[in-house]
Design a protein around this motif. Structure first.
Motif, PDB file in Angstrom:
ATOM      1  N   MET A   1       0.855  -1.185   0.000  1.00  0.00           N
ATOM      2  CA  MET A   1       0.000   0.000   0.000  1.00  0.00           C
ATOM      3  C   MET A   1       0.896   1.241   0.000  1.00  0.00           C
ATOM      4  SD  MET A   1      -1.209   0.217   4.014  1.00  0.00           S
ATOM      5  CE  MET A   1      -2.056   1.779   3.788  1.00  0.00           C
ATOM      6  N   PHE A   2       0.288   2.417  -0.217  1.00  0.00           N
ATOM      7  CA  PHE A   2       1.043   3.667  -0.144  1.00  0.00           C
ATOM      8  C   PHE A   2       1.122   4.072   1.333  1.00  0.00           C
ATOM      9  CE2 PHE A   2      -1.080   3.812  -4.343  1.00  0.00           C
ATOM     10  CZ  PHE A   2       0.043   3.883  -5.150  1.00  0.00           C
ATOM     11  N   ASP A   3       2.047   3.453   2.076  1.00  0.00           N
ATOM     12  CA  ASP A   3       2.070   3.712   3.520  1.00  0.00           C
ATOM     13  C   ASP A   3       2.675   5.079   3.844  1.00  0.00           C
ATOM     14  OD1 ASP A   3       4.926   3.541   3.747  1.00  0.00           O
ATOM     15  OD2 ASP A   3       4.780   1.357   3.813  1.00  0.00           O
ATOM     16  N   LYS A   4       2.580   5.447   5.098  1.00  0.00           N
ATOM     17  CA  LYS A   4       2.997   6.773   5.553  1.00  0.00           C
ATOM     18  C   LYS A   4       4.455   7.068   5.220  1.00  0.00           C
ATOM     19  CE  LYS A   4       3.782   7.428  10.003  1.00  0.00           C
ATOM     20  NZ  LYS A   4       3.566   7.672  11.446  1.00  0.00           N
ATOM     21  N   TYR A   5       5.330   6.142   5.502  1.00  0.00           N
ATOM     22  CA  TYR A   5       6.762   6.412   5.316  1.00  0.00           C
ATOM     23  C   TYR A   5       7.149   6.475   3.841  1.00  0.00           C
ATOM     24  CZ  TYR A   5       6.911   5.680  10.299  1.00  0.00           C
ATOM     25  OH  TYR A   5       6.681   5.809  11.658  1.00  0.00           O
ATOM     26  N   LEU A   6       6.428   5.738   3.007  1.00  0.00           N
ATOM     27  CA  LEU A   6       6.677   5.824   1.563  1.00  0.00           C
ATOM     28  C   LEU A   6       6.298   7.214   1.058  1.00  0.00           C
ATOM     29  CD1 LEU A   6       7.306   4.692  -1.247  1.00  0.00           C
ATOM     30  CD2 LEU A   6       4.962   3.787  -1.323  1.00  0.00           C
ATOM     31  N   LEU A   7       5.125   7.701   1.434  1.00  0.00           N
ATOM     32  CA  LEU A   7       4.669   9.014   0.976  1.00  0.00           C
ATOM     33  C   LEU A   7       5.560  10.133   1.509  1.00  0.00           C
ATOM     34  CD1 LEU A   7       0.805   8.519   1.307  1.00  0.00           C
ATOM     35  CD2 LEU A   7       2.149   8.563  -0.797  1.00  0.00           C
ATOM     36  N   ILE A   8       6.025   9.982   2.749  1.00  0.00           N
ATOM     37  CA  ILE A   8       6.905  11.003   3.327  1.00  0.00           C
ATOM     38  C   ILE A   8       8.259  11.011   2.614  1.00  0.00           C
ATOM     39  CG2 ILE A   8       8.215  11.636   5.401  1.00  0.00           C
ATOM     40  CD1 ILE A   8       5.807  10.574   7.030  1.00  0.00           C
ATOM     41  N   SER A   9       8.734   9.823   2.243  1.00  0.00           N
ATOM     42  CA  SER A   9      10.070   9.713   1.639  1.00  0.00           C
ATOM     43  C   SER A   9      10.165  10.374   0.263  1.00  0.00           C
ATOM     44  CB  SER A   9      10.475   8.238   1.527  1.00  0.00           C
ATOM     45  OG  SER A   9       9.692   7.575   0.526  1.00  0.00           O
ATOM     46  N   ILE A  10       9.041  10.555  -0.410  1.00  0.00           N
ATOM     47  CA  ILE A  10       9.085  11.125  -1.763  1.00  0.00           C
ATOM     48  C   ILE A  10       8.801  12.626  -1.773  1.00  0.00           C
ATOM     49  CG2 ILE A  10       8.389   8.938  -2.819  1.00  0.00           C
ATOM     50  CD1 ILE A  10       5.574  10.141  -3.145  1.00  0.00           C
ATOM     51  N   LEU A  11       8.531  13.226  -0.612  1.00  0.00           N
ATOM     52  CA  LEU A  11       8.149  14.636  -0.574  1.00  0.00           C
ATOM     53  C   LEU A  11       9.234  15.558  -1.125  1.00  0.00           C
ATOM     54  CD1 LEU A  11       6.220  15.019   2.817  1.00  0.00           C
ATOM     55  CD2 LEU A  11       5.297  14.936   0.488  1.00  0.00           C
ATOM     56  N   GLN A  12      10.504  15.254  -0.832  1.00  0.00           N
ATOM     57  CA  GLN A  12      11.599  16.100  -1.298  1.00  0.00           C
ATOM     58  C   GLN A  12      11.659  16.124  -2.827  1.00  0.00           C
ATOM     59  OE1 GLN A  12      14.007  18.047   0.581  1.00  0.00           O
ATOM     60  NE2 GLN A  12      14.268  18.846  -1.485  1.00  0.00           N
ATOM     61  N   GLU A  13      11.591  14.945  -3.437  1.00  0.00           N
ATOM     62  CA  GLU A  13      11.655  14.875  -4.897  1.00  0.00           C
ATOM     63  C   GLU A  13      10.399  15.483  -5.522  1.00  0.00           C
ATOM     64  OE1 GLU A  13      12.595  11.628  -8.468  1.00  0.00           O
ATOM     65  OE2 GLU A  13      12.485  10.970  -6.370  1.00  0.00           O
ATOM     66  N   TYR A  14       9.250  15.212  -4.914  1.00  0.00           N
ATOM     67  CA  TYR A  14       7.998  15.791  -5.417  1.00  0.00           C
ATOM     68  C   TYR A  14       8.047  17.314  -5.352  1.00  0.00           C
ATOM     69  CZ  TYR A  14       3.151  17.385  -5.407  1.00  0.00           C
ATOM     70  OH  TYR A  14       1.993  18.072  -5.672  1.00  0.00           O
ATOM     71  N   SER A  15       8.569  17.839  -4.260  1.00  0.00           N
ATOM     72  CA  SER A  15       8.655  19.287  -4.082  1.00  0.00           C
ATOM     73  C   SER A  15       9.582  19.909  -5.125  1.00  0.00           C
ATOM     74  CB  SER A  15       9.148  19.603  -2.666  1.00  0.00           C
ATOM     75  OG  SER A  15       9.100  20.977  -2.398  1.00  0.00           O
ATOM     76  N   SER A  16      10.719  19.264  -5.381  1.00  0.00           N
ATOM     77  CA  SER A  16      11.670  19.764  -6.388  1.00  0.00           C
ATOM     78  C   SER A  16      11.056  19.727  -7.790  1.00  0.00           C
ATOM     79  CB  SER A  16      12.952  18.932  -6.364  1.00  0.00           C
ATOM     80  OG  SER A  16      13.599  19.035  -5.108  1.00  0.00           O
ATOM     81  N   ASP A  17      10.355  18.638  -8.095  1.00  0.00           N
ATOM     82  CA  ASP A  17       9.697  18.524  -9.401  1.00  0.00           C
ATOM     83  C   ASP A  17       8.610  19.586  -9.564  1.00  0.00           C
ATOM     84  OD1 ASP A  17      11.324  16.400  -9.952  1.00  0.00           O
ATOM     85  OD2 ASP A  17       9.793  14.854  -9.656  1.00  0.00           O
ATOM     86  N   SER A  18       7.901  19.877  -8.479  1.00  0.00           N
ATOM     87  CA  SER A  18       6.840  20.893  -8.524  1.00  0.00           C
ATOM     88  C   SER A  18       7.432  22.272  -8.769  1.00  0.00           C
ATOM     89  CB  SER A  18       6.046  20.889  -7.214  1.00  0.00           C
ATOM     90  OG  SER A  18       5.405  19.646  -7.008  1.00  0.00           O
ATOM     91  N   ARG A  19       8.567  22.548  -8.128  1.00  0.00           N
ATOM     92  CA  ARG A  19       9.229  23.831  -8.368  1.00  0.00           C
ATOM     93  C   ARG A  19       9.634  23.957  -9.841  1.00  0.00           C
ATOM     94  NH1 ARG A  19      14.403  26.848  -5.427  1.00  0.00           N
ATOM     95  NH2 ARG A  19      14.882  28.181  -7.217  1.00  0.00           N
ATOM     96  N   THR A  20      10.183  22.880 -10.403  1.00  0.00           N
ATOM     97  CA  THR A  20      10.579  22.888 -11.809  1.00  0.00           C
ATOM     98  C   THR A  20       9.383  23.158 -12.709  1.00  0.00           C
ATOM     99  OG1 THR A  20      12.388  21.324 -11.365  1.00  0.00           O
ATOM    100  CG2 THR A  20      11.642  21.527 -13.651  1.00  0.00           C
ATOM    101  N   GLU A  21       8.250  22.555 -12.393  1.00  0.00           N
ATOM    102  CA  GLU A  21       7.016  22.761 -13.176  1.00  0.00           C
ATOM    103  C   GLU A  21       6.593  24.226 -13.150  1.00  0.00           C
ATOM    104  OE1 GLU A  21       3.832  21.662 -15.553  1.00  0.00           O
ATOM    105  OE2 GLU A  21       5.273  20.200 -14.766  1.00  0.00           O
ATOM    106  N   ILE A  22       6.652  24.840 -11.961  1.00  0.00           N
ATOM    107  CA  ILE A  22       6.265  26.246 -11.827  1.00  0.00           C
ATOM    108  C   ILE A  22       7.241  27.145 -12.577  1.00  0.00           C
ATOM    109  CG2 ILE A  22       5.972  28.159 -10.182  1.00  0.00           C
ATOM    110  CD1 ILE A  22       5.011  26.072  -8.150  1.00  0.00           C
ATOM    111  N   GLU A  23       8.528  26.825 -12.494  1.00  0.00           N
ATOM    112  CA  GLU A  23       9.530  27.605 -13.224  1.00  0.00           C
ATOM    113  C   GLU A  23       9.265  27.568 -14.729  1.00  0.00           C
ATOM    114  OE1 GLU A  23      13.406  27.236 -10.228  1.00  0.00           O
ATOM    115  OE2 GLU A  23      13.149  25.805 -11.872  1.00  0.00           O
ATOM    116  N   GLU A  24       8.843  26.410 -15.240  1.00  0.00           N
ATOM    117  CA  GLU A  24       8.526  26.300 -16.668  1.00  0.00           C
ATOM    118  C   GLU A  24       7.328  27.168 -17.018  1.00  0.00           C
ATOM    119  OE1 GLU A  24       8.026  22.163 -17.490  1.00  0.00           O
ATOM    120  OE2 GLU A  24      10.163  21.700 -17.292  1.00  0.00           O
TER     121      GLU A  24
END
Length: 410
Positions: free
Chosen positions: A247-270
């Motif tokens: 399942m998408f457990d708590k620690y899995l979702l927390i572990s991807i926040l850094q990469e998700y946040s960086s990707d989101s910044r890149t999207e906004i910059e574009e």
């Protein structure tokens, strides 16, 4: 190139016969000079002339123009089938830093003009089941409107345009948020085991109910900008990083926040690059990088005066805040009335009278406001919990405390 432009301009305003007359031109002057005064004007041309290309090449544009006029004439006599269909045009992108920026905007403008004209003809011909759909981001439209002031681009867009929005009402919260229901419906369709199940059953099977002090639906939605692509990005990263999880457990979702946040910044910059230079975009992000996750207009102005002198985009701090707000980098929050405004929700930018600015939760990691691990403790294991604390030292705006977590002193 000059001759092609000349023919283009003439053929745009001439009827077919006048355009055909151009075929008898064999050469043109090398230089044409316009002399204009208040009293009179005249044109002089050089004796030296330039031979034109072969007839087939020189007349290609004229023939195309002629063909379009015939096509326009005969279009209304076509017999449409009863089968509905759409012609979709997507990925109309450009960047202010591109060498071909103005050319790209010109082409996008022309696309909008042509699609508007064709849809107008389609409507007049009562071809109800036919549509041409042009997908253009709002910031690209703004850039086009800036370049073509007075061209009534906005009016034409409003004639047939439909703004795609992902707002939710006050009743659409938690599992009732449309974006969350799109996600759960996708799981139901994709998984045979979940066919026929209710949304809450699917949610409980695949996700933890709470992370930190947030309901799982709020945890996911609050880190998006209200668009399906944000949820897709988050879950794609979760799938990519999942190992033996069922399942998408708590620690899995927390572990991807850094990469998700960086990707989101890149999207906004574009998105920002359609209007602003790379330097301006960097300056805007830097102005809120590791600053304060909640700040007032006065605090931001003081911060800019101290650390960002001679940065042109930041000279007008009020305008800089509005730009940051318009792209969802910051929101406006008023604790007194318990209200948060976000541009992507269609809310207005507000200042003063108790309103402060907050960093979007989806950018907390990318802007260095939040880390997953603090002194070996997962931030979301501590967040939202109540602890008995011993005050060790007081400061002007905070206190140092001692507390125990999992029998360990902090």
């Amino acid at each position: 190139d000059s001759f092609v432009e000349l023919v283009s301009r003439l053929s745009d305003i001439a009827d077919i016969k006048a355009s055909d007359d151009l075929r008898f031109i064999s050469d043109i002057p090398q230089k044409i000079t316009f002399n204009i005064t208040k009293e009179r004007w005249n044109i002089t041309v050089s004796d030296k002339r330039i031979p034109l290309p072969e007839e087939e090449d020189a007349l290609e544009l004229i023939q195309f123009n002629k063909a379009m006029k015939y096509a326009d004439k005969f279009f209304s006599s076509l017999t449409r089938t009863s089968i509905p269909y759409c012609i979709c045009v997507d990925e109309l992108e450009t960047s202010a830093s591109s060498r071909n920026y103005q050319r790209d905007l010109q082409m996008i403008h022309d696309w909008m003009e042509v699609v508007w004209q064709l849809n107008d003809v389609i409507k007049k011909c009562n071809y109800d089941k036919m549509k041409i759909i042009l997908s253009v981001r709002q910031e690209i439209i703004q850039a086009v409107e800036r370049l073509f002031v007075g061209d009534e681009v906005n009016k034409k867009r409003l004639s047939y345009g439909q703004k795609v929005e992902w707002k939710y009402t006050q009743n659409q919260i938690g599992i009732h948020t449309p974006l969350i229901q799109i996600l759960l419906k996708k799981i139901i369709i994709s998984s045979e085991e979940d066919r026929g199940k209710k949304y809450d059953e699917v949610l409980a099977k695949w996700f933890p109910l709470v992370i930190g002090d947030e309901d799982i639906c709020d945890f996911i939605y609050n880190r998006t900008w209200g668009k399906p692509r944000d949820v897709v990005r988050l879950l794609y990263l979760a799938v990519e990083n999942a190992q033996n999880q069922e399942m998408f457990d708590k620690y899995l979702l927390i572990s991807i926040l850094q990469e998700y946040s960086s990707d989101s910044r890149t999207e906004i910059e574009e998105e920002m690059s359609a209007i602003y230079s790379q330097k301006d975009i960097k300056d805007l992000f830097d102005s809120v990088y590791n600053f304060k996750d909640s700040f007032s207009t006065e605090e931001y102005e003081k911060h800019i005066r101290k650390d960002f002198q001679k940065h042109k985009i930041l000279e007008d701090t009020q305008n800089a805040l509005k730009i940051l707000y318009s792209y969802g980098i910051i929101g406006c929050k008023n604790d007194r009335i318990e209200k948060v405004n976000w541009a992507y929700q269609g809310d207005d930018f507000v200042e003063g009278n108790g309103w402060r600015y907050i960093i979007h939760p989806g950018l907390m990691q990318a802007l260095n406001y939040e880390v997953a691990q603090i002194q070996g403790v997962n931030y979301y294991d501590v967040k939202g919990r109540t602890y008995d604390c011993k005050i060790m030292k007081t400061w002007k705006k905070c206190v140092d405390v001692e507390f125990f977590h999992n029998e360990k002193r902090f």
